[in-house]
Design an enzyme around this catalytic site. Sequence first.
Site, short mmCIF file in Angstrom:
data_model
loop_
_atom_site.label_atom_id
_atom_site.label_comp_id
_atom_site.label_asym_id
_atom_site.label_seq_id
_atom_site.Cartn_x
_atom_site.Cartn_y
_atom_site.Cartn_z
N GLU A 84 0.44 10.26 -6.28
CA GLU A 84 1.69 10.64 -5.61
C GLU A 84 2.18 12.05 -5.91
O GLU A 84 3.26 12.26 -6.47
CB GLU A 84 2.78 9.62 -5.94
N HIS A 142 -0.86 10.50 -13.72
CA HIS A 142 0.26 9.73 -13.19
C HIS A 142 1.54 10.30 -13.80
O HIS A 142 2.28 9.60 -14.50
CB HIS A 142 0.09 8.23 -13.51
N TYR A 178 5.59 1.20 0.18
CA TYR A 178 6.74 0.39 -0.18
C TYR A 178 7.65 0.10 1.01
O TYR A 178 7.95 -1.06 1.29
CB TYR A 178 7.53 1.05 -1.33
N GLU A 232 -1.02 0.87 -4.46
CA GLU A 232 0.26 0.32 -4.94
C GLU A 232 0.95 -0.40 -3.81
O GLU A 232 0.99 0.10 -2.68
CB GLU A 232 1.20 1.42 -5.45
N ASN A 248 -0.31 4.19 -1.30
CA ASN A 248 0.79 3.50 -1.96
C ASN A 248 1.87 3.27 -0.91
O ASN A 248 2.38 4.24 -0.34
CB ASN A 248 1.38 4.33 -3.10
N ARG A 259 -6.14 -0.92 -12.20
CA ARG A 259 -5.80 0.48 -12.05
C ARG A 259 -4.79 0.84 -13.14
O ARG A 259 -3.65 0.38 -13.12
CB ARG A 259 -5.21 0.74 -10.66
#
Length: 488
Positions: A166, A121, A290, A361, A288, A77
């Site tokens: 995002e 991005h 985290y 991600e 994504n 990616r």
Amino acid sequence: MPVPQFPPGFLWGASASAFQTEGSVDADGKGPSGWDAFAALPGRIKDGTDTTRATGFHTRYREDVALLSGLGADAFRFSISWPRVVPGGSGAVNADGLDFYDRLVDELCAHGITPAPTLYHWDTPLPLEEAGGWLDRDTAYRFAEYAGIVAERLADRVPMWITINEPAEVTLLGYALGEHAPGRTLLFDALPAAHHQLLAHGLAVRALRAAGADNVGIALSHAPVWTAGDSDEDRFGAELYDTLTNWLFADPVLTGRYPDEGLAALMPGPVTDDLKVISTPLDWYGVNYYNPTLVGAPRPEALETFSGFTIPAELPFGIREIEGYERTGFGWPVVPEGLTEILTLLHRRYGDRLPPLHITENGCALDEPLADDRRIAYLESHLTALRAAMDAGVDVRGYFTWSLTDNVEWTEGASQRFGLVHIDYETLARTPKASYAWYRDLIRTQKQPEQQRAQKTQKQPKEPKQARQPKQSDRNPVAEGAYAAPPE
């Protein structure tokens, strides 16, 4: 802990983005981006890292593709720089810019690696940013034109597409809080930037398909929001933060509605008609992840800074520290069970409206240079948590770790290292870390049962007059574009 076995055909990959890796900001006709201009301002890149060089991917991409091949990665990616392809944001196309991505795609294909480009991005062409950027509706239409241009060139070899990465972070950090490019501090007046990115996504999905591309998705950041207390004020703050960071973007894409009528009323343009475009059915959906966020009322004990960003005191919520967990270099808590939680929440919230998922991600910033055992432990625990979500019924088809190499971590510069491969920012030399070898061995181990099944099948008696039809376990559904969109 050993990572559980994943299903046959599960896609293993790694990620990167153009601004964070390419460098060569004015080479071969590339125009400036909003991030190029922002990074050039004094003090915006906290450690002074030269973002015009980044990791030198533009000139060293073959070296990085060889690293991907050494991993045994199924897919890469990466992102395409809009101002490298259309320097003005609209108008003339830069042939040299398109040629670069043509060469990159060919190099990936030559190594048997699926190209999975992200079209946006965060690097908006500077002329568009100066004209209003995502606050201007016209930017959405210019993005769709650019998406069609790229697809016309690459769709014959690219079997997996990502429109936008995002949009929540672009809206909140770039337009509301001013911590990222373009540095606007509009707070809730930034909401038009959210709507126009979503509109751009829907228009781009249609432009990609019109140009012959299929297997189209989006990459949205998702994480559980935990309530910091039992008061009505705490619950209100947590729910508002949850809406702004999770559902403001997912609901329009997946349901064709905004999560709150009050928010919908703040959006510009013909919102009802726009939502029909925004909710154009997807082939897959990227997550994504985290860490969770602990949120409550805006009290004195709330954090004044979060992940290095200043939190305005006038916001109607406050962010608290999550105690009792190991922390990354960013100070983010390591909470693998949060991945299980958010995936099962998405599954419950959207039901059959949720397409197959990919984790687009997941990773951690650490100071450990080469013997990065904590990164290995992080990846092990998060992949185990991912498998738990799949066992609970969540349809996940692939995993892309962030990131292949260390890169420019936006305003943090080179100080936060997410890579499986270490970058020496003086020489740009690449050195694989221990996590690179671990991920390579994991991919190899995960694929062994598939290879054993294939070998077993080959040993069965042959039927010379009839070609064997491939078994489901032999197929790569991503490469075949098998994730068909629901009928419109």
